[in-house]
Motif scaffolding. Structure first.
Motif, PDB file in Angstrom:
ATOM      1  N   UNK A  15     -37.239  60.318 -37.308  1.00 59.44           N
ATOM      2  CA  UNK A  15     -36.819  59.214 -36.447  1.00 59.44           C
ATOM      3  C   UNK A  15     -37.693  58.002 -36.773  1.00 59.44           C
ATOM      4  N   UNK A 307     -44.736  52.609 -40.729  1.00 58.86           N
ATOM      5  CA  UNK A 307     -43.959  51.777 -39.816  1.00 58.86           C
ATOM      6  C   UNK A 307     -42.514  51.903 -40.280  1.00 58.86           C
ATOM      7  N   UNK A 309     -38.459  51.206 -39.136  1.00 60.68           N
ATOM      8  CA  UNK A 309     -37.619  50.509 -38.165  1.00 60.68           C
ATOM      9  C   UNK A 309     -36.166  50.605 -38.575  1.00 60.68           C
ATOM     10  N   UNK A 310     -35.311  50.947 -37.617  1.00 60.32           N
ATOM     11  CA  UNK A 310     -33.871  50.993 -37.851  1.00 60.32           C
ATOM     12  C   UNK A 310     -33.219  50.514 -36.557  1.00 60.32           C
ATOM     13  N   UNK A 312     -31.913  52.167 -34.484  1.00 57.49           N
ATOM     14  CA  UNK A 312     -32.195  53.149 -33.434  1.00 57.49           C
ATOM     15  C   UNK A 312     -33.549  52.951 -32.766  1.00 57.49           C
ATOM     16  N   UNK A 313     -34.500  52.320 -33.438  1.00 54.31           N
ATOM     17  CA  UNK A 313     -35.814  52.144 -32.843  1.00 54.31           C
ATOM     18  C   UNK A 313     -36.871  51.838 -33.873  1.00 54.31           C
ATOM     19  N   UNK A 314     -38.118  51.775 -33.405  1.00 52.91           N
ATOM     20  CA  UNK A 314     -39.240  51.429 -34.273  1.00 52.91           C
ATOM     21  C   UNK A 314     -40.333  52.469 -34.074  1.00 52.91           C
ATOM     22  N   UNK A 315     -40.828  53.013 -35.186  1.00 50.36           N
ATOM     23  CA  UNK A 315     -41.927  53.974 -35.117  1.00 50.36           C
ATOM     24  C   UNK A 315     -43.161  53.352 -35.748  1.00 50.36           C
ATOM     25  N   UNK A 316     -44.289  53.418 -35.044  1.00 47.60           N
ATOM     26  CA  UNK A 316     -45.573  52.993 -35.595  1.00 47.60           C
ATOM     27  C   UNK A 316     -46.502  54.182 -35.428  1.00 47.60           C
ATOM     28  N   UNK A 324     -45.480  64.491 -34.947  1.00 48.34           N
ATOM     29  CA  UNK A 324     -45.287  64.507 -33.490  1.00 48.34           C
ATOM     30  C   UNK A 324     -44.026  63.771 -33.044  1.00 48.34           C
ATOM     31  N   UNK A 325     -43.483  62.934 -33.908  1.00 53.32           N
ATOM     32  CA  UNK A 325     -42.381  62.074 -33.451  1.00 53.32           C
ATOM     33  C   UNK A 325     -41.218  62.894 -32.883  1.00 53.32           C
ATOM     34  N   UNK A 328     -40.795  63.230 -29.217  1.00 52.93           N
ATOM     35  CA  UNK A 328     -40.391  62.077 -28.425  1.00 52.93           C
ATOM     36  C   UNK A 328     -38.924  61.733 -28.600  1.00 52.93           C
TER      37      UNK A 328
END
Lengths: 455, 455
Positions: A15, A307, A309-310, A312-316, A324-325, A328
């Motif tokens: 994700x 980092x 980003x799509x 659907x959302x942003x992961x940092x 771990x993502x 969530x």
């Protein structure tokens, strides 16, 4: 030899780039020899081609991935579509009946099964070919591919060979047992005893699985088994077949094999550390940015991070914590914001639910030249299309109209409608209604020619 | 006493939340006593009210900030709009003529000038009030506010008092000189000699500046000086007035004073470490997320960082490096993606320029009940409006039509058009044309009533 490529997975661990229809194997984050971005499925298909295995391969997958596979690979690749997701045994059994009853494969043919997201070197496929020889020579039920371990991993499953080694002159070993995710010390002693990592690649004679279906009283005809799919045990192939098999052999493969299932492992294989719009400060080290949004990302002073980003959302995340993502994703899961389809693609620009109860969804839609959306009706929403690019034909309640960039088409609630691109089209679609769900589509399963004949 | 609040700045150091129309003082990232988000300008205006200074205050600013100020504060606050951006001396001089010729202030009135983004405690305003007394008692040209330093900063300007201190019994000191950004050792010795930080707050008698304008042969009438704005020296007030003044006094303020101009200083004052949609892993320390996008942000294992996302872009930075962002803004600057306006707000959802030359811009627009867009014409684009919410009136080429949620309105190229919200409206606007620039708006500056009378 026949090959079944298994394409599964929901890709929660990658994700926000992966979602239900776009599992990790479809992300174009790897680079080919020419520096072009390619996905894992494109990479593995290229390797099958190079080894002349592509024309012997079929892909087994779920409904949600069919459009994506056709869009990323040649569209005439045989695809076995599971009626719904169950597990690997049902998927492989169904694919076996396809080989048998549709493609007319011989019961003596050896079938190899490969996960579509294996990240391996080219010579891995020489070993895949050797699985056939191993099955024929040993007359084993199953021949497994085992990767020679490079460190005592606690995350993998181990294939434990028989001792003493009874076939010194052979390419294969007989398998004694399996050990899933051992602790470090156990892993060390397993490796000392020539155990191999189980990489999920194996082979069997087609007849072995077909017989198994007959023994269970299940159909061996593809169409019939499709309809009876729910009767297949909801188990993995490992559990249902491998663990119960009498005679198993294993071949070893010495070389790179990786599970690119998490951001930290995947980014290790990315040669380009910044994909998409934006900029990274010079001093930044070991950080990867994958930006699928239209807005720029600026990264300053953040090392060892991902980092992503799509729509659907942003992961940092720092690389270590990236697995771990998945914990969530369930909390943040929603409507997919980008999908590739048979006819093109769409991207959700905006979704709003008003307190009054009505909802609005704005999409940009791309339709490839010559393709059309299905002829459909909605009962809870109206749509407005503004043509941005290209020319096409719109049909609303059997009335045909040519449209071009700049024009607007209103699709009232309850009307049959479709659009076909003459040249490549892009449109903005604004859906307004009381419930904007995928289920509010009544598809009239008729072809473009049939629509034309009914005008 | 009169107060001129200066609202300037382009806020590059707080990209991507700030842009040309939304400088840092408008970002709602602070929390008031009730835990509600508020901006710096809202905070300072509340403090002026608490100290009964609001009804004596005017705001001097540029055109691009007027709508934002009206939307965040009471809309009847007197605003002096600079015809274009020059510097602080022209801005203050113009505001002085407004006080004199429009509000009829007395030449003996003391005027205090405050930057709108001062982050101070309430008692700072008691000291602002004391500036008046200091001017009257000392008969100085200028009375400055000086903050008692808490450490030898190399970033600030210092006010150096006269020695020996000649007025032991007074609240103020006489100023000897100024020292900008000294090195650490110089700063230490300045502090030992009772120097103060210059916080940009000062007072003078209105007549002092009005006389100055007359000496330069410039008009002292507001309208006339507006028209002659280009004749005012393009200098800071410090350089043009303070440095040349004969007699300057300073008042000291002991308490918090902060320049919240960078992400690291601003986030220190944020009580809420996650604003907007998304989630932060439990272990994460000293990281702030400000998310103005509709998609979620997930942060894992990244400490001491700032993640800020707006329709203009995404910043991921460790706190120490955050001031560097200004170096990158010029490279990534583009069309503002979100703006608040007099009549409501808009957000850019999508912008595409096709190879063929045509461009498409999709916006979601909110119009407050009773407000209308200006009556306007475009020559290079047509627009399609789809009403998402609310009811209103559309006028196209003097034809009036009522519209409601679900309806679509086509605005062809070259037509006069406007829309007024009866109840609060939201629409999706799709602009298509050859050049989608702000300059392709011919505004017909007439009121809604005049439009109605012409139908």
């Amino acid at each position: 030899m026949r090959v079944i490529l298994l394409s599964g997975g929901s890709g929660k661990r990658l994700w926000p780039l992966s979602n239900d229809s776009r599992s990790k194997q479809f992300l174009k984050v790897l680079s080919d020899e020419d520096g072009q971005q390619e996905s894992m499925v494109q990479r593995v298909w290229k390797q099958l081609k190079k080894n002349n295995l592509d024309n012997k391969s079929i892909i087994a997958t779920g409904k949600s991935q069919v459009d994506m596979i056709k869009s990323q690979l040649d569209s005439d690749i045989p695809i076995v579509t599971e009626p719904y997701r169950r597990d690997t045994f049902p998927a492989i059994a169904l694919a076996a009946t396809y080989l048998y009853s549709i493609q007319g494969a011989n019961l003596n043919d050896v079938v190899s099964v490969l996960p579509v997201d294996s990240f391996v070197e080219n010579r891995f496929f020489d070993r895949v070919k050797s699985l056939e020889k191993a099955i024929i020579e040993s007359d084993a039920n199953i021949a497994l591919m085992g990767v020679t371990p490079t460190f005592p991993s606690e995350k993998y499953g181990y294939i434990v060979p028989e001792r003493p080694k009874s076939n010194e002159d052979k390419d294969y070993v007989y398998v004694n047992s399996f050990k899933e995710k051992p602790d470090k010390n156990t892993a060390k002693s397993l490796i000392e005893n020539n155990a191999l990592w189980n990489c999920g690649v194996f082979a069997f004679r087609l007849g072995y699985v077909i017989d198994m279906l007959e023994d269970k009283g299940l159909p061996i005809n593809f169409e019939k088994l499709s309809q009876a799919y729910g009767l297949l045990p909801k188990n993995s192939f490992d559990y249902e077949v491998v663990e119960k098999a009498e005679k198993i052999v294993a071949l070893s493969y010495e070389g790179d094999w990786k599970d690119l299932g998490t951001w930290n492992t995947l980014t290790e294989e990315m040669t380009n550390n910044f994909i998409g719009k934006g900029v990274m400060d010079q001093g930044v080290e070991n950080t990867n940015v994958i930006n699928e949004l239209d807005i720029p990302i600026t990264v300053l002073g953040i090392n060892n991070a991902v980092v992503a980003a799509s729509p659907d959302g942003i992961l940092v995340t720092d690389k270590e914590n990236s697995p771990k993502v998945k914990d969530y994703v369930t909390k943040i899961n929603g409507r997919p914001m980008y999908e590739e389809r048979r006819w093109g693609w769409y991207k959700v620009l905006d979704y709003t639910k008003y307190e009054e109860g009505n909802e609005v969804l704005t999409k940009r839609i791309g339709i490839n030249a010559g393709e059309n959306l299905s002829y459909q009706i909605h009962y809870k929403r109206s749509e407005t299309w503004t043509v941005l690019k290209g020319t096409g034909e719109v049909i609303i309640n059997n009335n045909r109209k040519y449209v071009a960039a700049g024009e607007t088409i209103k699709v009232p609630l309850g009307t049959k409608h479709t659009i076909k691109a003459i040249s490549e089209m892009e449109i903005i679609e604004v859906q307004t209604g009381s419930e904007l769900i995928e289920e509010d589509i009544k598809r009239l399963y008729i072809s473009w020619n049939e629509i034309m004949n009914n005008l």
